[in-house]
Design an enzyme around this catalytic site. Structure first.
Site, PDB file in Angstrom:
ATOM      1  N   GLU A 186     -12.424  -0.740 -35.695  1.00 57.48           N
ATOM      2  CA  GLU A 186     -12.045  -1.339 -35.616  1.00 57.48           C
ATOM      3  C   GLU A 186     -13.102  -2.202 -35.181  1.00 57.48           C
ATOM      4  O   GLU A 186     -13.876  -1.997 -34.006  1.00 57.48           O
ATOM      5  CB  GLU A 186     -10.984  -1.518 -33.712  1.00 57.48           C
ATOM      6  CG  GLU A 186     -10.332   0.111 -33.530  1.00 57.48           C
ATOM      7  CD  GLU A 186      -9.331  -1.448 -35.222  1.00 57.48           C
ATOM      8  OE1 GLU A 186      -9.290  -2.427 -34.492  1.00 57.48           O
ATOM      9  OE2 GLU A 186      -8.152  -0.585 -36.211  1.00 57.48           O
ATOM     10  N   CYS A 220     -12.545  -9.561 -29.018  1.00 58.94           N
ATOM     11  CA  CYS A 220     -12.474  -9.107 -30.236  1.00 58.94           C
ATOM     12  C   CYS A 220     -11.588 -10.222 -30.743  1.00 58.94           C
ATOM     13  O   CYS A 220     -12.150 -10.712 -32.203  1.00 58.94           O
ATOM     14  CB  CYS A 220     -12.814  -7.691 -30.973  1.00 58.94           C
ATOM     15  SG  CYS A 220     -11.287  -7.317 -29.812  1.00 58.94           S
TER      16      CYS A 220
END
Length: 430
Positions: A186, A220
């Protein structure tokens, strides 16, 4: 000038077409599959001859093992991988530890959790919460050091779940390449926002501001840079600045709702990205407090540092466009982002013309909320996905199980074959 091979030309063409339209149209897919079947059926004699030349297979065995199936019952059996190592980041140190942990446990794994040393208070709390309340043989929280991660990887856990930067992910992958450990990555990247000429500016302004400045930009999937239609630029800037002031006041330093950069290292990195002569508003920094104000930056050069690395902070470059094709041309030259955001309705098909981990129309970051939506990146922004049912799937090996009918065992599938076997095979398998 070096001449390209046919293979290189084909690859280049396929990549070019994939950038223009990432997914082949469904009509073309159906056509290709039907044609593939037709080609195989019309060349069965040649196929059987080639298999005989290579492997000395009889035509009966070729048909039985290469181009047909026998009746049976097939199942997928979910099974835990075993021991999972979860390496979590500092920006959402609790959530990004507990979400994958819950998925790994739900799938039946045993877990080693290694949070980040850069968020020491939360890592210490996680150690207490986990290690004081769960048996170590089921789940154990490490101290967050890179050395601990490396030592565990050397002992080859059964699965690795890593959340962090692409740079760190590449280092980790290079270390475990010879171990072939199944992995979910991720990661992040430069997630673009597009504000089209028919966008509702009041909606776009507040939702972009929320997505960008929550957690002081250290998210993110935060909007990384902004394309605004040239006809809206000035109004967008005015409304954006007014909204940011309404959220955090004229001096965000004094706001109880505005965060700080995690440490001086990241503060220094972000400070170097600010070109003061291009600051529209904001740009204030206080190193002793790791404070950087919400900042809007006007039209940085495409080759500038701020346009070539993930920002991960409260700096938002704004660029303009007149045609959506110019935006697409830019995006096709970039790594595939973790998220893409579009405001408007005129060019909503941009979703089909671009590739990203996730996408929102007329919003930012909210696509991570529904449990029904898997969350993950693509290419440089990640590998694999989780959230909700997808978390269970990620941490599960689906073992293929076939159960044959013991009372249905056709005698003519075994050699030696008689002259009728091939005909019977063909009739049975149609």
């Amino acid at each position: 000038m070096q001449t390209r091979t046919r293979e290189e030309e084909v690859l280049s063409l396929q990549k070019q077409l994939s950038r223009q339209a990432p997914t082949v149209a469904i009509t073309e897919r159906i056509k290709a599959l039907k044609h593939l079947r037709s080609v195989i059926l019309s060349h069965l004699d040649e196929i059987e001859q080639a298999l005989f030349e290579d492997l000395h297979k009889s035509r009966e065995e070729s048909y039985m093992t290469e181009t047909s199936l026998f009746p049976s019952k097939a199942y997928r059996v979910p099974q835990a991988y075993g021991v999972v190592l979860i390496v979590s980041p500092w920006n959402y140190p609790l959530q990004l530890s507990l979400l994958p942990l819950a998925g790994a446990l739900a799938a039946g794994n045993r877990v080693l959790l290694n949070p980040s040393l850069q968020s020491p208070a939360t890592t210490s709390l996680l150690q207490k919460l986990i290690n004081d309340n769960f048996p170590a043989e089921l789940v154990y929280c490490l101290g967050g050091s890179i050395d601990e991660t490396n030592k565990i990887l050397e002992q080859k856990p059964d699965y690795l779940f890593f959340t962090g930067s692409p740079i760190t992910a590449k280092l980790i992958m290079s270390k475990i390449a010879d171990k072939l450990i199944p992995t979910t990555l991720e990661l992040g990247g430069k997630s673009p926002v597009i504000v089209d000429e028919d966008a509702d500016l009041s909606v776009a302004v507040r939702r972009i501001a929320l997505g960008k400045f929550i957690n002081c930009g250290q998210t993110c999937i935060a909007p990384d840079y902004l394309f605004v239609h040239s006809s809206l630029k000035q109004r967008f800037i005015e409304q954006f600045q007014a909204f940011v002031s309404s959220e955090f006041g004229e001096n965000p330093l004094q706001s109880p709702f505005y965060g700080r950069i995690i440490n001086s290292h990241h503060f220094d990195r972000l400070s170097l990205l600010i070109e003061q002569d291009k600051v529209i508003f904001g740009g204030k920094t206080i190193r002793e407090q790791n404070y950087i104000s919400p900042t809007l930056i006007d039209s940085p050069a495409h080759d500038s540092p701020i346009m070539n690395e993930e920002i991960f902070g409260p700096l938002l470059p704004i660029l303009t466009f007149d045609t959506i094709d110019s935006v697409l041309d830019h995006l096709r030259l970039q790594e595939r982002p973790l998220a893409l955001y579009y405001f408007g309705s005129k060019n909503k098909d941009i979703v089909d013309k671009t590739t990203s981990g996730g996408c929102c129309i007329n919003d930012t970051i909210m696509h991570i909320v529904p449990h029904s939506l898997p969350f993950g990146g693509v290419g440089n922004s990640g590998l694999g996905a989780y959230h909700g049912k997808a978390s269970f799937d990620t941490f599960t090996h689906y073992k293929s199980l076939l159960v044959s009918h013991k009372h249905i065992d056709l005698p003519f599938k075994y050699p030696p074959y008689d002259k009728y076997s091939y005909t019977l095979f063909r009739r049975l398998m149609r």
